[in-house]
Design a protein around this motif. Structure first.
Motif, mmCIF file in Angstrom:
data_model
loop_
_atom_site.group_PDB
_atom_site.id
_atom_site.type_symbol
_atom_site.label_atom_id
_atom_site.label_comp_id
_atom_site.label_asym_id
_atom_site.label_seq_id
_atom_site.Cartn_x
_atom_site.Cartn_y
_atom_site.Cartn_z
ATOM 1 N N THR A 65 -5.279 -28.964 5.460
ATOM 2 C CA THR A 65 -6.474 -29.101 6.292
ATOM 3 C C THR A 65 -6.122 -29.672 7.666
ATOM 4 O O THR A 65 -6.660 -29.232 8.689
ATOM 5 C CB THR A 65 -7.511 -30.000 5.593
ATOM 6 O OG1 THR A 65 -7.807 -29.451 4.312
ATOM 7 C CG2 THR A 65 -8.797 -30.081 6.394
ATOM 8 N N TYR A 66 -5.211 -30.625 7.695
ATOM 9 C CA TYR A 66 -4.811 -31.208 8.983
ATOM 10 C C TYR A 66 -4.121 -30.162 9.856
ATOM 11 O O TYR A 66 -4.384 -30.084 11.064
ATOM 12 C CB TYR A 66 -3.903 -32.413 8.772
ATOM 13 C CG TYR A 66 -3.478 -33.049 10.070
ATOM 14 C CD1 TYR A 66 -4.382 -33.808 10.814
ATOM 15 C CD2 TYR A 66 -2.200 -32.871 10.574
ATOM 16 C CE1 TYR A 66 -4.016 -34.384 12.020
ATOM 17 C CE2 TYR A 66 -1.816 -33.443 11.763
ATOM 18 C CZ TYR A 66 -2.718 -34.197 12.496
ATOM 19 O OH TYR A 66 -2.347 -34.756 13.686
ATOM 20 N N PHE A 67 -3.243 -29.353 9.242
ATOM 21 C CA PHE A 67 -2.559 -28.334 10.037
ATOM 22 C C PHE A 67 -3.517 -27.246 10.514
ATOM 23 O O PHE A 67 -3.334 -26.683 11.589
ATOM 24 C CB PHE A 67 -1.398 -27.706 9.261
ATOM 25 C CG PHE A 67 -0.167 -28.575 9.227
ATOM 26 C CD1 PHE A 67 0.401 -29.058 10.398
ATOM 27 C CD2 PHE A 67 0.417 -28.915 8.025
ATOM 28 C CE1 PHE A 67 1.529 -29.866 10.376
ATOM 29 C CE2 PHE A 67 1.547 -29.712 7.985
ATOM 30 C CZ PHE A 67 2.102 -30.190 9.159
ATOM 31 N N LEU A 68 -4.552 -26.960 9.723
ATOM 32 C CA LEU A 68 -5.508 -25.939 10.141
ATOM 33 C C LEU A 68 -6.476 -26.449 11.202
ATOM 34 O O LEU A 68 -6.824 -25.709 12.139
ATOM 35 C CB LEU A 68 -6.302 -25.430 8.930
ATOM 36 C CG LEU A 68 -5.524 -24.577 7.923
ATOM 37 C CD1 LEU A 68 -6.384 -24.243 6.722
ATOM 38 C CD2 LEU A 68 -5.025 -23.306 8.587
ATOM 39 N N ASN A 69 -6.931 -27.706 11.056
ATOM 40 C CA ASN A 69 -7.929 -28.250 11.980
ATOM 41 C C ASN A 69 -7.308 -29.038 13.123
ATOM 42 O O ASN A 69 -7.846 -29.044 14.224
ATOM 43 C CB ASN A 69 -8.916 -29.164 11.238
ATOM 44 C CG ASN A 69 -9.816 -28.392 10.309
ATOM 45 O OD1 ASN A 69 -10.006 -27.202 10.484
ATOM 46 N ND2 ASN A 69 -10.351 -29.074 9.329
ATOM 47 N N THR A 109 -10.146 -34.025 8.615
ATOM 48 C CA THR A 109 -9.305 -33.952 7.422
ATOM 49 C C THR A 109 -9.703 -35.012 6.402
ATOM 50 O O THR A 109 -9.807 -34.727 5.207
ATOM 51 C CB THR A 109 -7.817 -34.123 7.809
ATOM 52 O OG1 THR A 109 -7.450 -33.049 8.677
ATOM 53 C CG2 THR A 109 -6.929 -34.126 6.591
ATOM 54 N N LEU A 110 -9.928 -36.242 6.859
ATOM 55 C CA LEU A 110 -10.315 -37.311 5.938
ATOM 56 C C LEU A 110 -11.672 -37.044 5.291
ATOM 57 O O LEU A 110 -11.851 -37.269 4.084
ATOM 58 C CB LEU A 110 -10.324 -38.654 6.675
ATOM 59 C CG LEU A 110 -8.959 -39.185 7.113
ATOM 60 C CD1 LEU A 110 -9.122 -40.465 7.919
ATOM 61 C CD2 LEU A 110 -8.072 -39.422 5.906
ATOM 62 N N ILE A 111 -12.626 -36.557 6.064
ATOM 63 C CA ILE A 111 -13.954 -36.258 5.520
ATOM 64 C C ILE A 111 -13.877 -35.128 4.496
ATOM 65 O O ILE A 111 -14.434 -35.239 3.392
ATOM 66 C CB ILE A 111 -14.941 -35.909 6.657
ATOM 67 C CG1 ILE A 111 -15.213 -37.149 7.511
ATOM 68 C CG2 ILE A 111 -16.237 -35.331 6.107
ATOM 69 C CD1 ILE A 111 -15.977 -36.872 8.790
#
Length: 92
Positions: free
Chosen positions: A21-25, A31-33
């Motif tokens: 998620t971090y790499f996509l966003n 990412t934390l949410i």
């Protein structure tokens, strides 16, 4: 379902989810949410799976109790069961 194995697997899945998620966003907050929402959904799924297993075991127990009750009713006097099939006193 062995709980420690489920929790370790959950942490692994959440870690992979968070990294992807971090790499996509590219946003740490997002990412934390999203990872927290995913964790809640996994916990709900685990809870529902445990409830289903308990429900299934109770249903099997109820069927078994009904069978025992039915066989006890079949052994009543006047039924078609043979007297010799049942244990009783031996007169010598």
């Amino acid at each position: 379902m062995y709980a420690p194995r489920v929790f370790v697997s959950m942490i692994g899945a959440l870690t992979v989810f968070a990294v992807v998620t971090y790499f996509l966003n590219g946003s740490l907050t997002s990412t934390l949410i999203q990872t927290a929402i995913c964790a809640v959904l996994i916990q709900i799924g685990y809870f529902l799976a445990v409830v289903f297993l308990i429900w299934r075991k109770e249903r099997e127990r109820g069927k078994k109790a009904a069978e025992v009750l039915q066989s006890a009713n079949d052994d009543k006097p006047g039924s078609n069961s043979h007297r010799l099939d049942r244990p009783g006193h031996f007169n010598r």
